[in-house]
Motif scaffolding. Structure first.
Motif, PDB file in Angstrom:
ATOM      1  N   THR A   1      26.799  -3.353   4.845  1.00 21.41           N
ATOM      2  CA  THR A   1      26.635  -3.214   3.393  1.00 21.41           C
ATOM      3  C   THR A   1      26.133  -4.484   2.728  1.00 21.41           C
ATOM      4  O   THR A   1      25.599  -4.427   1.629  1.00 21.41           O
ATOM      5  CB  THR A   1      27.935  -2.720   2.726  1.00 21.41           C
ATOM      6  OG1 THR A   1      28.992  -3.606   3.042  1.00 21.41           O
ATOM      7  CG2 THR A   1      28.265  -1.316   3.182  1.00 21.41           C
TER       8      THR A   1
ATOM      9  N   LEU B   1      23.663   1.286   1.153  1.00 23.40           N
ATOM     10  CA  LEU B   1      24.557   1.709   2.238  1.00 23.40           C
ATOM     11  C   LEU B   1      26.006   1.800   1.763  1.00 23.40           C
ATOM     12  O   LEU B   1      26.749   2.651   2.231  1.00 23.40           O
ATOM     13  CB  LEU B   1      24.445   0.769   3.433  1.00 23.40           C
ATOM     14  CG  LEU B   1      23.198   0.949   4.293  1.00 23.40           C
ATOM     15  CD1 LEU B   1      23.219  -0.017   5.460  1.00 23.40           C
ATOM     16  CD2 LEU B   1      23.080   2.366   4.796  1.00 23.40           C
TER      17      LEU B   1
ATOM     18  N   VAL C   1      18.803   3.550   6.284  1.00 20.34           N
ATOM     19  CA  VAL C   1      19.520   3.281   7.530  1.00 20.34           C
ATOM     20  C   VAL C   1      18.537   2.785   8.594  1.00 20.34           C
ATOM     21  O   VAL C   1      18.810   1.820   9.311  1.00 20.34           O
ATOM     22  CB  VAL C   1      20.284   4.530   8.010  1.00 20.34           C
ATOM     23  CG1 VAL C   1      20.799   4.355   9.425  1.00 20.34           C
ATOM     24  CG2 VAL C   1      21.427   4.845   7.053  1.00 20.34           C
TER      25      VAL C   1
END
Length: 154
Positions: free
Chosen positions: A146, A3, A119
Protein backbone atom coordinates in the motif's frame (compact mmCIF):
# COMPACT_ATOMS: atom_id res chain seq x y z
CA UNK A 1 -8.25 3.76 -6.90
CA UNK A 2 -5.41 2.74 -4.62
CA UNK A 3 -4.32 -0.65 -3.29
CA UNK A 4 -5.31 0.43 0.21
CA UNK A 5 -8.89 0.71 -1.12
CA UNK A 6 -8.99 -2.91 -2.20
CA UNK A 7 -6.56 -4.78 0.09
CA UNK A 8 -7.38 -5.26 3.76
CA UNK A 9 -4.54 -6.31 6.08
CA UNK A 10 -6.63 -9.37 7.00
CA UNK A 11 -6.40 -10.42 3.33
CA UNK A 12 -2.60 -10.77 3.41
CA UNK A 13 -1.01 -14.09 4.31
CA UNK A 14 2.22 -16.07 4.14
CA UNK A 15 1.87 -19.79 3.49
CA UNK A 16 4.68 -22.24 4.09
CA UNK A 17 3.37 -25.20 2.14
CA UNK A 18 1.05 -25.15 -0.84
CA UNK A 19 1.14 -28.24 -3.03
CA UNK A 20 -1.08 -27.35 -5.99
CA UNK A 21 -2.91 -24.60 -7.80
CA UNK A 22 -6.21 -26.10 -6.62
CA UNK A 23 -5.01 -25.97 -2.98
CA UNK A 24 -3.94 -22.36 -3.56
CA UNK A 25 -7.44 -21.46 -4.76
CA UNK A 26 -8.87 -23.12 -1.63
CA UNK A 27 -6.54 -20.99 0.51
CA UNK A 28 -7.68 -17.87 -1.36
CA UNK A 29 -11.32 -18.88 -0.85
CA UNK A 30 -10.77 -19.28 2.89
CA UNK A 31 -9.04 -15.89 3.01
CA UNK A 32 -11.91 -14.23 1.10
CA UNK A 33 -14.42 -15.68 3.54
CA UNK A 34 -12.41 -14.61 6.56
CA UNK A 35 -11.46 -11.12 5.33
CA UNK A 36 -14.54 -10.12 3.34
CA UNK A 37 -17.32 -12.49 4.40
CA UNK A 38 -17.58 -14.08 0.95
CA UNK A 39 -18.70 -17.65 0.32
CA UNK A 40 -15.43 -19.55 -0.06
CA UNK A 41 -16.93 -22.21 -2.35
CA UNK A 42 -18.17 -19.55 -4.79
CA UNK A 43 -14.78 -17.83 -4.71
CA UNK A 44 -12.92 -21.09 -5.34
CA UNK A 45 -15.26 -22.07 -8.19
CA UNK A 46 -14.98 -18.62 -9.81
CA UNK A 47 -11.17 -18.62 -9.61
CA UNK A 48 -10.95 -22.15 -11.05
CA UNK A 49 -13.39 -21.26 -13.83
CA UNK A 50 -11.41 -18.13 -14.76
CA UNK A 51 -8.13 -20.04 -14.65
CA UNK A 52 -9.65 -22.52 -17.09
CA UNK A 53 -9.77 -19.72 -19.68
CA UNK A 54 -6.01 -19.30 -19.45
CA UNK A 55 -3.34 -19.25 -16.76
CA UNK A 56 -2.96 -16.08 -14.72
CA UNK A 57 0.72 -16.64 -13.97
CA UNK A 58 2.26 -13.53 -15.53
CA UNK A 59 5.93 -14.46 -15.09
CA UNK A 60 8.81 -13.63 -12.75
CA UNK A 61 7.23 -15.63 -9.94
CA UNK A 62 3.95 -13.67 -9.97
CA UNK A 63 0.35 -14.77 -10.47
CA UNK A 64 -2.69 -12.50 -10.69
CA UNK A 65 -5.75 -14.74 -10.44
CA UNK A 66 -9.03 -12.85 -10.70
CA UNK A 67 -12.73 -13.50 -10.97
CA UNK A 68 -16.10 -11.78 -10.98
CA UNK A 69 -18.76 -12.81 -8.48
CA UNK A 70 -22.35 -11.73 -7.86
CA UNK A 71 -21.83 -11.58 -4.07
CA UNK A 72 -18.93 -9.12 -4.17
CA UNK A 73 -19.92 -5.55 -3.36
CA UNK A 74 -16.68 -3.88 -4.50
CA UNK A 75 -13.31 -4.95 -5.86
CA UNK A 76 -11.43 -6.86 -3.16
CA UNK A 77 -7.82 -8.03 -3.13
CA UNK A 78 -6.04 -10.99 -1.56
CA UNK A 79 -2.27 -11.27 -1.32
CA UNK A 80 -0.32 -14.47 -0.65
CA UNK A 81 3.41 -14.99 -0.38
CA UNK A 82 4.42 -18.61 -0.69
CA UNK A 83 7.56 -19.67 1.14
CA UNK A 84 7.95 -22.51 -1.36
CA UNK A 85 7.22 -21.48 -4.99
CA UNK A 86 4.45 -23.38 -6.78
CA UNK A 87 4.22 -24.47 -10.41
CA UNK A 88 1.43 -22.36 -11.91
CA UNK A 89 1.52 -22.73 -15.72
CA UNK A 90 3.08 -19.25 -15.92
CA UNK A 91 3.98 -17.70 -19.25
CA UNK A 92 7.70 -18.04 -18.43
CA UNK A 93 7.22 -21.56 -16.97
CA UNK A 94 8.71 -20.43 -13.65
CA UNK A 95 7.02 -21.28 -10.34
CA UNK A 96 5.18 -18.49 -8.51
CA UNK A 97 5.62 -17.26 -4.96
CA UNK A 98 3.74 -13.93 -5.06
CA UNK A 99 0.01 -14.12 -5.69
CA UNK A 100 -2.27 -11.10 -5.80
CA UNK A 101 -5.87 -12.18 -6.42
CA UNK A 102 -8.72 -9.83 -7.29
CA UNK A 103 -12.41 -10.45 -6.79
CA UNK A 104 -14.84 -8.06 -8.44
CA UNK A 105 -18.60 -7.65 -8.73
CA UNK A 106 -20.07 -9.19 -11.89
CA UNK A 107 -20.94 -5.72 -13.17
CA UNK A 108 -17.69 -4.03 -12.05
CA UNK A 109 -16.74 -3.12 -15.62
CA UNK A 110 -13.98 -0.52 -15.64
CA UNK A 111 -13.28 -0.77 -11.87
CA UNK A 112 -12.15 -4.37 -12.30
CA UNK A 113 -9.84 -3.38 -15.15
CA UNK A 114 -8.44 -0.39 -13.22
CA UNK A 115 -7.75 -2.61 -10.21
CA UNK A 116 -6.08 -5.25 -12.38
CA UNK A 117 -3.90 -2.58 -14.04
CA UNK A 118 -2.94 -1.13 -10.64
CA UNK A 119 -2.00 -4.54 -9.24
CA UNK A 120 -0.10 -5.42 -12.41
CA UNK A 121 1.93 -2.17 -12.27
CA UNK A 122 2.71 -2.71 -8.60
CA UNK A 123 3.79 -6.31 -9.07
CA UNK A 124 5.98 -5.45 -12.09
CA UNK A 125 8.22 -3.36 -9.84
CA UNK A 126 11.27 -5.54 -9.12
CA UNK A 127 12.21 -3.59 -5.98
CA UNK A 128 8.73 -4.07 -4.51
CA UNK A 129 8.79 -7.79 -5.29
CA UNK A 130 12.22 -8.19 -3.70
CA UNK A 131 10.97 -6.51 -0.53
CA UNK A 132 7.84 -8.69 -0.51
CA UNK A 133 9.97 -11.82 -0.86
CA UNK A 134 12.25 -10.70 1.98
CA UNK A 135 9.43 -10.27 4.53
CA UNK A 136 7.11 -12.68 6.32
CA UNK A 137 5.17 -10.30 8.57
CA UNK A 138 1.69 -9.67 7.13
CA UNK A 139 1.56 -6.09 8.42
CA UNK A 140 4.88 -5.34 6.72
CA UNK A 141 3.70 -6.98 3.49
CA UNK A 142 0.48 -4.94 3.55
CA UNK A 143 2.45 -1.75 4.19
CA UNK A 144 4.89 -2.52 1.36
CA UNK A 145 2.00 -3.03 -1.05
CA UNK A 146 0.00 0.00 0.00
CA UNK A 147 3.00 2.34 0.34
CA UNK A 148 3.97 1.83 -3.30
CA UNK A 149 1.03 3.99 -4.38
CA UNK A 150 2.16 6.89 -2.16
CA UNK A 151 5.68 6.81 -3.54
CA UNK A 152 4.49 6.53 -7.14
CA UNK A 153 2.05 9.40 -6.66
CA UNK A 154 4.75 11.74 -5.33
Amino acid sequence: MQLSDILDVSAVKVISGCTSKKRLFHDLGEMAESAYGLDQTKVIDALIEREGLGPTGVGKGIALPHARLADVGKVAGLFLRLEKPLYFDSVDRQPVDLIFALLAPENAGVDHLKALALVSRTMRDADTCNKLRANSDVNTLHTLLTEVESTQAA
